[in-house]
Design a protein around this motif. Structure first.
Motif, short mmCIF file in Angstrom:
data_model
loop_
_atom_site.label_atom_id
_atom_site.label_comp_id
_atom_site.label_asym_id
_atom_site.label_seq_id
_atom_site.Cartn_x
_atom_site.Cartn_y
_atom_site.Cartn_z
N ARG A 140 -38.10 30.64 -13.31
CA ARG A 140 -38.40 31.39 -12.09
C ARG A 140 -39.90 31.36 -11.79
O ARG A 140 -40.30 31.43 -10.63
CB ARG A 140 -37.91 32.82 -12.26
CG ARG A 140 -37.45 33.38 -10.97
CD ARG A 140 -36.69 34.64 -11.18
NE ARG A 140 -35.26 34.41 -11.21
CZ ARG A 140 -34.38 35.40 -11.28
NH1 ARG A 140 -34.80 36.65 -11.36
NH2 ARG A 140 -33.11 35.14 -11.29
N ASP A 157 -29.90 42.88 -5.65
CA ASP A 157 -31.11 42.07 -5.75
C ASP A 157 -32.36 42.84 -5.39
O ASP A 157 -33.34 42.29 -4.88
CB ASP A 157 -30.99 40.79 -4.90
CG ASP A 157 -29.99 39.81 -5.49
OD1 ASP A 157 -29.61 39.99 -6.68
OD2 ASP A 157 -29.59 38.88 -4.78
N ARG A 197 -29.41 38.84 -9.25
CA ARG A 197 -30.65 38.08 -9.45
C ARG A 197 -31.33 38.50 -10.75
O ARG A 197 -31.83 37.68 -11.51
CB ARG A 197 -31.58 38.27 -8.26
CG ARG A 197 -32.71 37.27 -8.26
CD ARG A 197 -33.45 37.25 -6.96
NE ARG A 197 -34.12 38.53 -6.75
CZ ARG A 197 -35.19 38.67 -5.96
NH1 ARG A 197 -35.68 37.61 -5.34
NH2 ARG A 197 -35.74 39.84 -5.79
N HIS A 218 -29.42 37.03 -13.66
CA HIS A 218 -29.75 35.61 -13.83
C HIS A 218 -31.06 35.46 -14.57
O HIS A 218 -31.20 34.59 -15.43
CB HIS A 218 -29.82 34.90 -12.46
CG HIS A 218 -28.49 34.58 -11.88
ND1 HIS A 218 -28.19 33.34 -11.37
CD2 HIS A 218 -27.37 35.33 -11.74
CE1 HIS A 218 -26.93 33.34 -10.93
NE2 HIS A 218 -26.43 34.54 -11.14
#
Lengths: 297, 152, 790
Positions: free
Chosen positions: B140, C9, C653, C656
């Motif tokens: 990320r 998110d 999110r 993840h």
């Protein structure tokens, strides 16, 4: 049972409150200071080794002479017959300066891939050669295969010697003497640097093969200089391999086979990161890679 | 002998021992605790600062060699409190976890953005060889860098 | 309730300051008049303190206080109170604290340490579990019988700190069946260091007869209680607050250096800061333990596992700590994943003269899964069945019995395997390796759990329409405290999650909590927060119904308003209702509490367990492809895929992000991160030069599929998602490397030298002579289930 050293609680323990750093404005000033300090002093180049003394449980010297701001030690002169590299040239600067000269691929690869980007901006070529406890220095085998010479200066003058010789005497170099430049002869060589860190990058290579080879018009090896780093405590030439390659067509698989036959001459060094046998076992593969890279160049 | 440091534009004096790592002066004297002394070996990059514009691990930079230099720490990168390009991208991408490595990441990547505007994924990975993150698994951070590069 | 999906998110509120370097972690704190502390540690693994004289150190300039064992009379531990704060007469590991000093500067504190005179007579040491289990082994705790037992039921003897057993069904009969193959596998794993970037750090002060400990911890209540125990003071005299924590991963799930600072603060009357050096962290972190494992299975040629037995030896180091609890988890991990006709497992925590081990993300689940999945592949190979087909046949499904006889609900693993097939099949085919490297792929399954346990929460409704959530939860970086909890409260009250203020942990302000770890934050703190918010909601709706003149059940809370369902814009703002309620009845607040339900196991199956059955199982399926360099032993991960059972994803999110990070930590464990202990009893990897964590070049983007819908007692159907991603990485990599090389992978990490050793056939098959041939001979006490285990 041998008790270990006291575990370090904080980074300051061995920092000597009286340690001084003289930031030398000129070579003369640096050499004067080193002469005056004698055994209590040492040169401070990039600092990436000295500043980690506390981590290694080693005391600092009483005096350091910082050489990074001395103009002539920070320059690289590319002449028709030789390249002269100031001892305080950083790995990053060295890699950038020589990147257009294929004959120095080995040195560019060594300087451009050692450690990590920020360290390469600090660590110097002189420091890399002078740190006798650092077995995994990338530039040492690279410069060995390039047949480099080392210039050592003191207040009383300067002398040149082959890098091989320097490696023999460096730990006993008299106080007041400073590596000032590295002289690398030029020539029509194919060169390559094969290094093996345990991750993709970022750690010290457990084994290094640097080579510089010239071939004749039929593709046969005319001259070969191969050097091996990190496998033993001090990098050295692999002259039996040189001899075995001369006169034969340059071929990665063949070179690796010969290397496998000859690798037994290396004792290997055991360390926390890798056992001795491993460092020796990977040499044929590194030779193959180095030859392939040299041919590709 | 007093050292003279320019940190984030402020002129400051320090009486620290000349071999004191810059990171300790920043943190203990100037209370700029953004730079983190995580490994003190130059491997982790969490103490990265810009010295005359170049990222340097401040754990390996002695005070004497920071003397007279222009030092910019992570605290000095968000001008007027506005996140810079990489900070904003990392925020937008939900890249931050524990946050300890990010001061160094931000310094290294701010420099990358300025010097390598055409960097691709592998360039960013290579540029981060000296910036360790234990939480995020990096991807990320790399995505955010690409985002920042795309938002010129 | 408004839709929690509206807040999905949600970004982190703490990111901007972390990115600007403004966040003050514990190590960054600085109080006026603060002293600096350092700890004198033993430099032998075993010895007797013959003489300790602090007086020369006490006379040095700047020294304000020195404390030793005499200042800390108590003992602490899990299951057994075996651990004093300082070594008392006896040194049990290299690095064990002997004294602590506070001085005006750190350099002065260091100088004082050097001036403390300590004479230690070395004693024989047991540095390995083989040493410790040898017949005439030196006892790490010669007086183990005298320790206070905190939980009854574990068998103990000599260097066996704790032994837990599971027996279900007739294993001997299963192994004696004529139609089965007996497959035996042995495994060994090393330790793993958390490498939390913020070392353990504490700032303590002593005011009005109470300790205030600001610390980098995952367990504020644990610190409060253990510190009080060690210091011999009532727990109510200890207040613990927690600034943002710079990485936990389980390292900070136990007491660390807090009591040293607390004692020094009391002795000096000044605030004291103590921060571990990286070397101290590298050498004395509460590692994921090393372990030796033997598994045997009796399997029919049709692939039915009719019997399984295993011995798991876990090195707890010099003190029992977390490993004593973890003996429990073997039943649920190594005993998990698959339907077993009969099973017997013994899990032993073994004392050695080495630094104590502790908790680390998924704890022994990581290596038990490695062992189980490699063993599973060896079984499949033996009976000639495709390993994936074997798994599909045997994974736990609806109504199946776990090792301890608990009944699993719903088919979860099987559809997750299907999901993985889809994920894998939709990917590009693996590139043909033209460089001589060996290609391998593997799919593995894993079972972990949510460590439920007690949590408390209070929600204060503010008159301005914001809410304040008060818990003992800690933000360790996972985002649970700044993402899922405010999302849960906000969705209940129909207000934006940004307007839910999250109070940092303070044991003076919030009720008891087990701690942040074990995947429990969103589940346990979330459930308590949900119930607190629901109480607030009920109160607000009641007041609103009077104001709006509508029945409470006709009202909804959404978009910051309380309004009549079906009439958007009707009613009042939440702030108006809260203001009115406050003026009329006083401020509105709600409290919530949660603890695990206690799913039953089968009576008689377990002995010495802390948890007989798992309330919330969590499953994972991992798949990876690797390339192995036959010249160097380097393993490159080409692809990595995860299907993870999350119950319900509140913030996909953020999950993840946890999966990517957890997998990479697992890649470190599987491939790079090695801890070895020298003949002097000291960990050899003292810094980042030799302890290699994955760097940006070493990782791949993980392909992720979140599997939702499995049953969970978590709030809104959630399960913990942050802990599990590391669970089967070691397993997946090891199976893939075994498939690539055709070699029997028995150890982790698979560093290049270890892989090359296998490829060159330099390495003999792993022998574990300290595991007895007959399963029952490994027990200090025959299996006998205690009645009424918790």
């Amino acid at each position: 049972m041998i008790p270990g050293p006291q575990m370090r609680n904080a980074p300051v323990e061995t920092r000597n409150a009286t340690t001084s750093i003289h930031v030398a404005p000129s070579l003369a000033s640096a050499l004067d200071a080193l002469a005056e300090y004698g055994a209590a002093g040492a040169a401070f180049a990039g600092g990436t080794w000295i500043m980690r003394s506390p981590v290694r449980h080693e005391p600092l010297r009483a005096h350091y002479v910082a050489i990074g701001r001395i103009p002539e030690l920070g320059s690289i002169r590319i002449g028709p017959n030789a390249v002269e590299i100031g001892a305080a040239v950083t790995h990053a600067a060295l890699a950038a300066a020589l990147s257009d000269l294929p004959e120095f691929n080995v040195l560019v690869a060594a300087a451009a891939r050692s450690a990590n980007p920020a360290i390469r901006e600090m660590a110097t070529i002189g420091g890399n050669l002078a740190t006798s406890d650092f077995a995994a220095a990338d530039c040492v085998p690279a410069l060995l295969c390039l047949d480099a010479e080392v210039e050592i200066s003191s207040r009383d003058g300067c002398e040149r010697m082959k890098l091989e010789r320097f490696l023999e005497i460096r730990s006993t170099l008299a106080p007041g003497r400073l590596v000032t430049q590295i002289i690398v002869p030029r020539g029509e060589h194919k060169t390559a640097h094969a290094r093996l860190p345990l991750r993709k990058a970022g750690d010290y290579p457990v084994a290094i093969v640097s080579l510089s080879i010239s071939v004749d018009g039929t593709g046969r090896v005319r001259t070969a200089r191969i050097a091996v780093g990190s496998v033993e405590p001090v990098a050295r030439r692999w002259e039996r391999l040189d001899a075995a390659l001369i006169g034969r067509p340059l071929d990665p698989a063949h070179a690796a086979r010969v290397a496998a036959e000859l690798a037994g001459e290396f004792a290997g060094r055991d360390s926390v990161d890798a056992p001795a046998w491993y460092r020796v076992s990977v040499l044929p593969g590194l030779v193959r890679r180095a030859v392939a890279a040299a041919l590709g160049a | 002998m007093a050292l003279s440091l320019t940190v984030n534009g402020d002129h400051l004096a320090s009486t620290a021992d000349p071999t004191t790592p810059l990171v300790d002066i920043l943190r203990e004297e100037l209370h700029l605790t953004g730079a983190k002394p995580v490994c003190r070996e130059g491997f982790c990059g969490a103490c990265m600062v810009l010295i005359d514009g170049t990222p340097r691990p401040s754990c390996l930079t002695p005070a004497a060699l920071a003397d007279g230099c222009e030092i910019r720490t992570v605290e000095g990168l968000a001008t007027q409190g506005q996140l810079n390009r990489i900070q904003a991208a990392l925020d937008t991408s939900d890249a931050v976890q524990c946050g300890m490595c990010f001061p160094g990441m931000v310094v290294s990547l701010t420099h990358l953005l300025a010097t390598t505007p055409d960097a691709v994924r592998e360039d960013i990975r290579a540029a981060l060889t000296g910036n360790i993150c234990r939480c995020t698994g990096y991807e990320r951070i790399i995505d955010a860098t690409l985002l920042a590069l795309a938002t010129k | 309730m408004s839709d929690v999906a509206a807040t999905m998110d949600l970004r982190r509120r703490d990111a901007a300051d972390k990115l600007r370097g403004r966040t003050r972690y514990t190590m960054d704190r600085y109080l006026p008049g603060m002293l600096h502390a350092a700890v004198l540690r033993a430099s032998v693994p075993s010895g007797r303190i013959v003489r300790l004289d602090i007086s020369p150190a006490a006379r040095l300039p700047g020294v304000r206080a020195i404390v030793t064992a005499a200042d800390a009379p108590g003992m602490t531990g899990i299951g057994i109170a075996d651990h004093p704060l300082f070594a008392r007469d006896v040194i049990r590991y290299d690095g064990e604290p002997i004294a602590a000093v506070a001085a005006n500067t750190l350099a002065q504190a260091q100088a004082a340490l050097a001036a403390i005179e300590v004479e230690i007579e070395p004693l024989p040491a047991a540095l390995t579990m083989a040493d410790a289990l040898a017949p005439e082994a030196p006892l790490v705790h010669p007086n183990w019988r005298d320790y206070e037992v905190l939980l009854e039921g574990g068998a103990r003897e000599g260097n066996v700190a704790w032994e837990a057993t599971v027996v279900r069904g007739d294993v001997d009969a299963a192994f004696a069946r004529p139609d089965v193959e007996i497959v035996e596998s042995s495994f060994r794993v090393g330790r793993q260091n958390h490498v939390a970037f913020e070392p353990r750090a504490v700032v303590a002060s002593y005011e009005d007869g109470r300790f205030h400990i600001e610390t980098s911890t995952q367990v504020p209540w644990g610190i409060r209680n253990a510190t009080a125990r060690l210091l011999g003071v009532p727990p109510s005299q200890v207040r613990v607050t927690v600034p943002p924590v710079g990485g936990g991963f389980g390292l900070k799930f136990d007491l660390a250096i807090e009591p040293f600072a607390a004692l020094l603060a009391r002795a000096s009357g000044r605030p004291v800061r103590l921060v571990n050096s990286r070397e101290e962290e590298m050498l004395t972190c509460l590692f994921r333990e090393n372990a030796d494992i033997r598994i045997r299975s009796a399997v029919t040629h049709e692939g039915e596992i009719v019997g399984r037995e295993a011995v798991v030896l876990m090195d707890c180091g010099a003190y029992g700590g977390e490993q004593i609890f973890l003996t429990t988890m073997t039943a649920h991990t190594l005993g998990g994943n698959y339907r077993l006709g009969s099973v017997r497992l013994v899990s032993r925590a073994v004392y050695t003269n080495t630094a104590p081990n502790g908790a680390f993300r998924c704890c022994n689940g990581v290596y038990n899964t490695f062992a189980l999945e490699r063993h599973t592949d060896e079984i499949a190979a033996r009976i000639g069945m495709d390993p994936l087909a074997f798994r599909r046949l045997n994974v736990l499904g609806d109504g199946d019995l776990g090792a301890t006889g608990q009944v699993f609900e719903a088919d979860v693993l099987r559809p997750m395997l299907d999901r993985m097939d889809t994920l894998r099949d939709s990917a590009a085919p693996p590139p043909a390796l033209r460089d001589g490297r060996l290609y391998g792929r593997a799919t593995t399954v894993g079972t972990w759990f949510v460590f439920v346990g007690p949590s408390a929460a209070t929600v204060n409704m503010n008159a301005d329409g914001t809410a304040t959530l008060v818990t003992s939860g800690v933000e360790i970086g996972s985002g649970s405290m700044v993402q899922s909890l405010p999302q849960i409260v906000a969705s209940t009250l129909g207000i934006p999650p940004e307007t839910v203020i999250v109070r940092a942990a303070d044991t003076d302000a919030a009720g008891y909590d087990v701690g942040v770890g074990g995947g429990r934050t969103t589940v346990s703190l979330g459930a308590a927060s949900l119930s607190a918010a629901q109480e607030v909601r009920t109160k607000l709706l009641k007041v609103a119904s009077e104001m709006i003149e509508a029945a409470p059940e006709d009202l909804v809370m959404r978009h910051g308003r309380i309004e009549i369902a079906g009439a958007p814009g009707s009613g009042r703002t939440v702030a108006e209702v809260a203001t009115y309620a406050q003026a009329r009845n006083g401020p509105v607040s709600g409290t919530g509490a949660f603890t695990g339900a206690g799913v039953p196991a089968m009576p008689g199956c377990v002995a010495g367990h802390f948890i007989d059955a798992i309330d919330i199982p969590v499953f994972a399926v991992h798949d990876c492809e690797v390339a192995v360099d036959p010249e160097t032993g380097h393993v490159e991960v080409l692809n990595y895929r995860v299907v993870q059972d999350v119950g319900r994803a509140l913030n996909p999110r953020a999950i993840h992000g946890q999966i990517q990070g957890g997998v990479v930590q697992g890649l470190g464990y599987a491939l790079h991160e090695e801890v070895t202990i020298g003949s002097n009893g000291r960990v050899c990897q003292s810094g980042f030069e030799t302890y290699r964590v994955p760097l940006a070049l070493d990782v791949v983007p993980v392909e992720i599929s979140l599997y939702e819908g499995a049953p969970s007692m978590g709030p809104l159907g959630t399960k913990g998602a942050g802990e599990v991603p590391i669970l089967n990485v070691g397993a997946a990599i090891a199976c893939a490397v075994a498939n690539a090389t055709g070699k029997r992978i028995q150890e982790l990490p698979l560093t290049p030298p270890r892989v090359l050793e296998l490829l060159l056939d330099r390495k003999p098959d792993l022998a574990l002579p300290h595991i007895a041939e007959a399963w029952a001979d490994n027990l200090v006490r025959p299996h006998k289930a205690a009645q009424g285990n918790m």
